[in-house]
Scaffold this motif. Structure first.
Motif: not given
Length: 541
Positions: A141-142, A144-146, A148-149, A173, A177, A217
């Protein structure tokens, strides 16, 4: 990206096409790959080195050919740590996205490479309702959230998402992403799970290799039907060799390869790393390779002070010999390369000499030690083993100069009469061995010894066994492991090709993969790296 498809519909072909497409477009300096297969597939195996195949995909840093949940979670932990490290670098560069960093870098810092992480059959990570599955979900979860940047790109691949209870509550969640979805032919239910609620387009596909591509999505209005390119194995093999040669050929570092139920390879590790002394001047003995994204072995310090030495405990003659081989060769090489350049003498107390399964490995170990300049005394009869233990004890008591010396006790559980006093003596061989363990390090004598059961160690050396603090556990019941390490909550499962390394210092023992015993060919390979031994073997008894 989220990829799914029923068995036989071309999912592996799709992944191989994507991986090689990216490898052809970007250099290994710009793109690193972590390719993890959580089931019994062999599709990724050809991307790494192998017998008769020196060329491999130079972008690959970690290759899990058949990984287990422990290694899969170790990869996720590594990615999480990488994101933390990159966040600090990005702060120094004053950027928020890797796309803002020019090729030459910023603020005197290089641009980090992008990372492609393919988790094939990732749902295996979430099997069961335990702490490992919960940690996997939290990390996914963590990340996947951040990710890519920060230039870390995930590909989640699966046949089905059914039967993963830990994922149910976190599905939105995590996949919320992931804008890019590819669904090969599958069931109506799995089509909706992958593409989105009400989007059953993948269930209507007819042929292998057809897929629904959706980059919004899973919104049904954005479906595109595609035909996946064929990943011709001969074309891709030629491409890998071309990319490997372009990247430097034999100078390219091989990836970290992990295969479930296979021991680690000591010659490969020695080809990449040199055993060294630690900051205190003690050799760091190699006990195995951690189940982690690292090429650094699990080590145990070998200091000439009380507590030096290692107990290897548990079933598995081959694993025990592999652990002892790694400990011994790394210690010898570290000591001989140190400032004092000391070459240890080796005494092999071999209580299982009649076991044909380990004869080749012992012979190869002895040959390598000879080539490294060691003298090797090989004692095989039980009577002479106990006599040699008494002789060592007496020499240590008389303060004779013996070191540096390594005593290898292989299969001490098999020695008859270890707890019985020989005629005319007031002490048992086990008592003499305990003296060697306790007082030997002060005389330069360090012992690595293997027993098949902890209760035999207790019978021979007493309940506390305070003479040695370091352990390597092989196949052994959990209660015994907890008792020996003083950790009543420790979780331990005796899986094949696994060991638990406890150096007596660290907070937690290290789950590791033991080295395999050396083959004759590997022994000959290693001996070519050393000068011919000047010393001669002592009498083989």
């Amino acid at each position: 990206m989220l990829v799914a498809g029923a068995v036989g519909q071309g999912k592996s072909n799709l992944l191989l096409t994507q991986i090689h497409n990216l490898a052809a477009r970007y250099s290994p300096d710009d793109l690193e790959m972590y390719l993890i297969d959580m089931k019994h597939g062999v599709e990724f195996a050809r991307l790494g080195p192998g017998p008769g195949r020196e060329a491999f995909l130079p972008h690959v840093k970690v290759l899990g050919i058949h990984a287990d949940r422990t290694f899969g979670v170790a990869v996720l932990r590594h990615l999480n740590q990488e994101l933390v490290a990159r966040s600090q670098v990005f702060k120094q560069m004053d950027v928020t996205d890797i796309a803002q960093i020019p090729p030459e870098g910023l603020a005197g810092l290089p641009r980090p490479p992008r990372m492609l992480v393919v988790l094939d059959e990732f749902q295996v990570l979430l099997d069961g309702d335990d702490d490992l599955a919960a940690e996997a979900v939290a990390l996914m979860e963590r990340i996947a959230r951040i990710a890519r940047s920060y230039g870390v790109h995930l590909v989640f691949s699966t046949q089905t998402l059914d039967g993963a209870p830990k994922l149910t509550a976190k599905r939105d969640s995590i996949f919320g992403q992931v804008p890019l979805r590819i669904a090969l032919k599958t069931t109506s239910n799995d089509s909706q799970v992958v593409l989105g609620a009400g989007n059953t387009a993948a269930a209507g596909l007819q042929f292998r290799g057809q897929a629904i591509l959706n980059d919004n999505y899973g919104a049904a209005g954005d479906n595109q039907q595609i035909q996946v390119a064929h990943a011709d194995p001969y074309v891709l093999a030629d491409l890998r060799r071309e990319l490997w040669e372009r990247a430097g050929g034999g100078r390219v570092a091989a990836p970290r390869v992990f295969h479930l139920a296979e021991p680690a390879n000591l010659p490969t590790t020695l080809g990449a790393l040199e055993p060294r002394l630690d900051v205190t001047g003690a050799p760091s003995a190699w006990a195995g390779m951690p189940v982690a994204v690292t090429e650094q072995p699990a080590t145990i310090p070998v200091r000439h002070e009380p507590g030096a030495g290692v107990f290897i405990v548990g079933d598995g003659p081959a694993d025990a010999l592999g652990v002892m081989t790694g400990l011994t060769i790394s210690t010898v090489l570290a000591q001989s390369a140190g400032a004092r350049a000391e070459v240890p003498r080796v005494v092999l107390l071999d209580a299982t000499a009649a076991d044909p399964a380990t004869v080749e490995g012992k012979r190869a170990l002895t040959d390598v030690l000879f080539a490294a300049g060691c003298s090797v005394e090989h004692v095989t009869s039980h009577e002479l083993i106990t006599a040699r233990v008494f002789a060592l004890r007496d020499q240590i008591r008389d303060r004779q100069s013996l070191g540096p010396m390594l005593v290898l006790g292989y299969g001490l559980h098999a020695v008859a009469g270890m707890t019985q006093n020989p005629e005319g003596l007031m002490e048992s061989p086990a008592g003499a061995l305990d003296d060697v363990l306790k007082h030997g390090p002060g005389a330069g004598v360090v012992t690595f010894a293997w027993w098949n059961r902890l209760h035999v160690v207790t019978e021979q050396l007493g309940f506390k066994r305070s003479s040695v603090s370091a352990y390597v556990f092989l196949k052994h019941p959990q209660d015994g492991v907890r008792s020996a390490l003083g950790q009543p909550l420790l979780r331990w499962v005796s899986d094949p090709a696994r060991c638990l390394v406890w150096d007596g210092i660290g907070v937690e023992p290290v789950l590791s993969v033991p080295f395999a015993p050396l083959t004759t060919a590997e022994g000959e390979q290693l001996t070519r790296h050393f000068r011919p031994a000047a010393s001669q073997t002592e009498a083989s008894q």
